[in-house]
Design a protein around this motif. Sequence first.
Motif, mmCIF file in Angstrom:
data_model
loop_
_atom_site.group_PDB
_atom_site.id
_atom_site.type_symbol
_atom_site.label_atom_id
_atom_site.label_comp_id
_atom_site.label_asym_id
_atom_site.label_seq_id
_atom_site.Cartn_x
_atom_site.Cartn_y
_atom_site.Cartn_z
ATOM 1 N N ILE A 199 1.084 -0.965 0.016
ATOM 2 C CA ILE A 199 -0.227 0.213 0.406
ATOM 3 C C ILE A 199 0.771 1.008 0.166
ATOM 4 N N GLN A 200 1.760 1.091 0.799
ATOM 5 C CA GLN A 200 2.895 2.394 0.532
ATOM 6 C C GLN A 200 3.491 2.716 -0.641
ATOM 7 N N ASP A 201 4.031 1.190 -1.004
ATOM 8 C CA ASP A 201 4.979 1.494 -2.207
ATOM 9 C C ASP A 201 3.504 2.641 -3.739
ATOM 10 N N ASP A 202 2.423 2.359 -3.546
ATOM 11 C CA ASP A 202 1.807 2.603 -4.473
ATOM 12 C C ASP A 202 1.110 3.722 -4.499
ATOM 13 N N LEU A 203 0.769 4.163 -2.927
ATOM 14 C CA LEU A 203 1.256 5.617 -2.563
ATOM 15 C C LEU A 203 2.182 6.366 -3.000
ATOM 16 N N LEU A 204 2.714 5.694 -3.014
ATOM 17 C CA LEU A 204 4.441 6.515 -3.183
ATOM 18 C C LEU A 204 4.770 7.391 -4.091
ATOM 19 N N HIS A 205 4.474 5.072 -5.485
ATOM 20 C CA HIS A 205 4.482 5.733 -7.005
ATOM 21 C C HIS A 205 3.392 6.371 -7.407
ATOM 22 N N PHE A 249 2.569 9.773 -6.564
ATOM 23 C CA PHE A 249 2.834 10.513 -5.481
ATOM 24 C C PHE A 249 4.252 11.049 -6.462
ATOM 25 N N THR A 250 4.761 10.461 -6.303
ATOM 26 C CA THR A 250 6.056 10.486 -7.059
ATOM 27 C C THR A 250 6.479 10.907 -8.841
ATOM 28 N N THR A 251 5.232 9.905 -9.266
ATOM 29 C CA THR A 251 5.240 10.463 -10.507
ATOM 30 C C THR A 251 4.204 11.707 -11.092
ATOM 31 N N SER A 252 3.029 11.917 -10.277
ATOM 32 C CA SER A 252 2.657 13.464 -9.883
ATOM 33 C C SER A 252 3.095 14.509 -10.103
ATOM 34 N N LEU A 253 4.525 14.185 -9.485
ATOM 35 C CA LEU A 253 5.249 15.388 -8.832
ATOM 36 C C LEU A 253 6.201 15.832 -10.646
ATOM 37 N N PHE A 254 6.388 14.920 -11.023
ATOM 38 C CA PHE A 254 7.631 14.781 -12.201
ATOM 39 C C PHE A 254 6.575 15.472 -13.720
ATOM 40 N N VAL A 255 5.013 14.931 -13.011
ATOM 41 C CA VAL A 255 4.518 15.001 -14.621
ATOM 42 C C VAL A 255 3.861 16.442 -14.235
ATOM 43 N N ASN A 256 3.901 17.087 -13.095
ATOM 44 C CA ASN A 256 3.189 18.409 -13.325
ATOM 45 C C ASN A 256 4.214 19.361 -13.112
ATOM 46 N N TYR A 257 5.264 19.029 -12.556
ATOM 47 C CA TYR A 257 6.441 19.748 -12.652
ATOM 48 C C TYR A 257 7.566 19.477 -12.704
ATOM 49 N N ASP A 258 8.727 20.727 -13.295
ATOM 50 C CA ASP A 258 9.877 20.341 -14.076
ATOM 51 C C ASP A 258 11.328 19.727 -12.857
ATOM 52 N N THR A 259 10.390 20.875 -11.843
ATOM 53 C CA THR A 259 12.104 21.296 -11.137
ATOM 54 C C THR A 259 11.161 20.699 -10.085
ATOM 55 N N VAL A 260 12.140 19.612 -8.723
ATOM 56 C CA VAL A 260 10.957 19.596 -7.611
ATOM 57 C C VAL A 260 12.790 19.218 -6.431
ATOM 58 N N VAL A 261 12.118 20.426 -5.124
ATOM 59 C CA VAL A 261 13.203 20.503 -4.085
ATOM 60 C C VAL A 261 13.403 19.553 -2.851
ATOM 61 N N ILE A 262 13.288 18.363 -2.684
ATOM 62 C CA ILE A 262 13.724 17.707 -1.470
ATOM 63 C C ILE A 262 14.247 18.098 -0.255
ATOM 64 N N GLU A 263 14.279 17.426 0.554
ATOM 65 C CA GLU A 263 15.106 17.540 1.517
ATOM 66 C C GLU A 263 16.567 16.346 1.796
ATOM 67 N N ASP A 264 17.528 16.660 2.369
ATOM 68 C CA ASP A 264 18.545 15.425 2.789
ATOM 69 C C ASP A 264 18.398 15.002 4.470
#
Length: 407
Positions: free
Chosen positions: A282-288, A290-305
């Motif tokens: 279930i977690q993998d499905d949610l993450l996939h 979410f992460t795909t929608s980020l790159f579909v809608n945006y060219d640059t994404v900033v995350i924390e280390d």
Amino acid sequence: MKLTRKVVLKPNKVMKQVLDSLCDYRRYCWNEALELWNTLYDQRLIGLTEEERVMIQELVKSKQPLTDDLQELNALYPSPNNNTVRNILVSQKEDWQYFLSPRVLQFAVKDLADAWSRFYKNSKEFGKPKFRSRKASKQGFKTDYSRIVNGKLVLDKPQSYKGDWFPIYFRGASLPEGRVSLCSVTRINGQYYASLVVEVEPLNLTKTGKANAVDLNVDHFDTLDGRFNLQSNLLNKLYSRVKHYQRALARKRLENPDYKNSKGYQATRAKLQATYERIRNIQDDLLHKFTTSLFVNYDTVVIEDLDVKKMQMKKQAKNLHRSLFGRFRQYMEYKVIKFDKELVIADKFYPSTQRCSHCGFVKTGEDKITLEGNKKRGTKHHEYVCYNCGFTADRDYNAVLNLLALA
């Protein structure tokens, strides 16, 4: 471009026996290699003085030839490494081993060498390699000679093997025909999974010219578009079920000294592991999604280390083991290549939480926001109030704006 795809294998009875024998063979190779590694290490400590070991090590690092005496000692007491251990095990192979894939032995020794390398680099974080038990619920092996034929996985068949050999049906991904760079098969509670590294063409998504940032929390992720919840009602029910099974197992361990041979204990343990597997899916499905929608809608994404291991040592991090920080970053790093987009990783010391996104003022000392808020100023955990310009906002949204500034 190489990507890894995890699929569920559905082998027939013959291939189940093959997969089981390869899992057992990999464990056998690992244990044999570890025993040989320890033996060579002990022999080298006894046979060579510390001065001779240091001298050999320095000459090898500088790529200078060894003297005749040192060369003779080095051959008599070889240093344990991938090549030495592998060559000795290959030379000592028994007849029954030729009926199994030789790549299993090669990768078992390579994985052991990598484990020792991680231990020597950071012994506090990584422990010494240990012997593998046949009772462990998770077993597996690796090979790089497999391929995809007609939508099925075909493993490498040893020349000495004369029995039936069948392609294995799998589900979970549509993969191109051809050679698989690396096939890692895992058996968990009778279920078979494979992580396949395949060559695929990058997906050229439409460029949007937009940027976004993600602020990570244990149970939710915050972006400019709002909050993405990671704790659904179904997951909460499954976590309650995990708690119930864990208590039942603890009770059985106290009541029965021979609990490992109890059928009731093993049945409850299997239910617990199945629940964990469902949670992960279930977690993998949610993450996939979410992460795909980020790159579909945006060219640059900033995350924390984030230093997750250091955070886990803190007393307040009660449910941090449920967070998806590590997997989220892993998915983002490979999808940015897959979709040909840009990923910016903020430095772990970047004060996204303490910095005011309006004027740039950074809180320090007693003015900092903690998990309990700020006792000195009387603010709550989710509130951000700038003591310089008076700007107020939600704490997580303010962090998103600060991360977005790095884009």
